[in-house]
Design an enzyme around this catalytic site. Structure first.
Site, PDB file in Angstrom:
ATOM      1  N   HIS A  36     -25.455   8.628  11.711  1.00 57.83           N
ATOM      2  CA  HIS A  36     -25.156   7.958  10.456  1.00 57.83           C
ATOM      3  C   HIS A  36     -25.687   8.805   9.297  1.00 57.83           C
ATOM      4  O   HIS A  36     -26.833   8.648   8.879  1.00 57.83           O
ATOM      5  CB  HIS A  36     -25.796   6.558  10.440  1.00 57.83           C
ATOM      6  CG  HIS A  36     -25.295   5.713   9.330  1.00 57.83           C
ATOM      7  ND1 HIS A  36     -24.189   4.913   9.460  1.00 57.83           N
ATOM      8  CD2 HIS A  36     -25.732   5.562   8.057  1.00 57.83           C
ATOM      9  CE1 HIS A  36     -23.972   4.287   8.323  1.00 57.83           C
ATOM     10  NE2 HIS A  36     -24.897   4.667   7.457  1.00 57.83           N
ATOM     11  N   ASN A  81     -20.534   8.580  11.385  1.00 60.91           N
ATOM     12  CA  ASN A  81     -20.111   7.580  10.424  1.00 60.91           C
ATOM     13  C   ASN A  81     -19.517   8.309   9.223  1.00 60.91           C
ATOM     14  O   ASN A  81     -20.143   9.200   8.667  1.00 60.91           O
ATOM     15  CB  ASN A  81     -21.299   6.727   9.978  1.00 60.91           C
ATOM     16  CG  ASN A  81     -20.908   5.692   8.958  1.00 60.91           C
ATOM     17  OD1 ASN A  81     -20.070   4.853   9.234  1.00 60.91           O
ATOM     18  ND2 ASN A  81     -21.486   5.768   7.792  1.00 60.91           N
ATOM     19  N   GLU A  82     -18.322   7.947   8.831  1.00 59.82           N
ATOM     20  CA  GLU A  82     -17.643   8.518   7.672  1.00 59.82           C
ATOM     21  C   GLU A  82     -17.772  10.044   7.632  1.00 59.82           C
ATOM     22  O   GLU A  82     -18.473  10.605   6.797  1.00 59.82           O
ATOM     23  CB  GLU A  82     -18.187   7.907   6.382  1.00 59.82           C
ATOM     24  CG  GLU A  82     -17.964   6.401   6.331  1.00 59.82           C
ATOM     25  CD  GLU A  82     -18.397   5.804   5.018  1.00 59.82           C
ATOM     26  OE1 GLU A  82     -17.722   6.084   4.017  1.00 59.82           O
ATOM     27  OE2 GLU A  82     -19.409   5.076   5.004  1.00 59.82           O
TER      28      GLU A  82
END
Length: 102
Positions: A36, A81-82
């Protein structure tokens, strides 16, 4: 935190086992994101970034550990994440909405 060069952090494994079990007990299907936004400081210091080929070997080692300990209960995984933000955030100015270490 030491990647391939250290022992598995069993306290961390135990913590996430409790988290996953608690989620499942409530009837929620867990979706796990392996990374993340940031990477462990040790690996950032050792390799400089996740683009280093040695980092990829540590990441594969990390993912295999997660799959081994949690894969019997987790069906859905995301690597980053992203990912677009993971690539762009280091280049954003200090006025960005994301905290950037100095």
């Amino acid at each position: 935190p030491k990647g391939r060069f250290g022992d598995v952090n069993m306290d961390g494994i135990d913590h996430y086992n409790r988290v996953i079990n608690a989620i499942l007990e409530r009837g929620i299907e867990p979706f796990v994101t392996l990374t993340h936004y940031d990477i462990p400081h040790e690996l950032e210091f050792r390799y400089g970034s996740c683009l280093n080929s040695q980092f990829r070997e540590d990441y594969e080692h990390y993912a295999e550990i997660c799959f081994r300990y949690f894969g019997n209960r987790v069906k859905f995984w995301a690597t980053f994440n992203e990912p677009k933000l993971t690539a762009v955030v280091p280049r954003l100015s200090e006025t960005a909405h994301v905290a950037i270490p100095t």
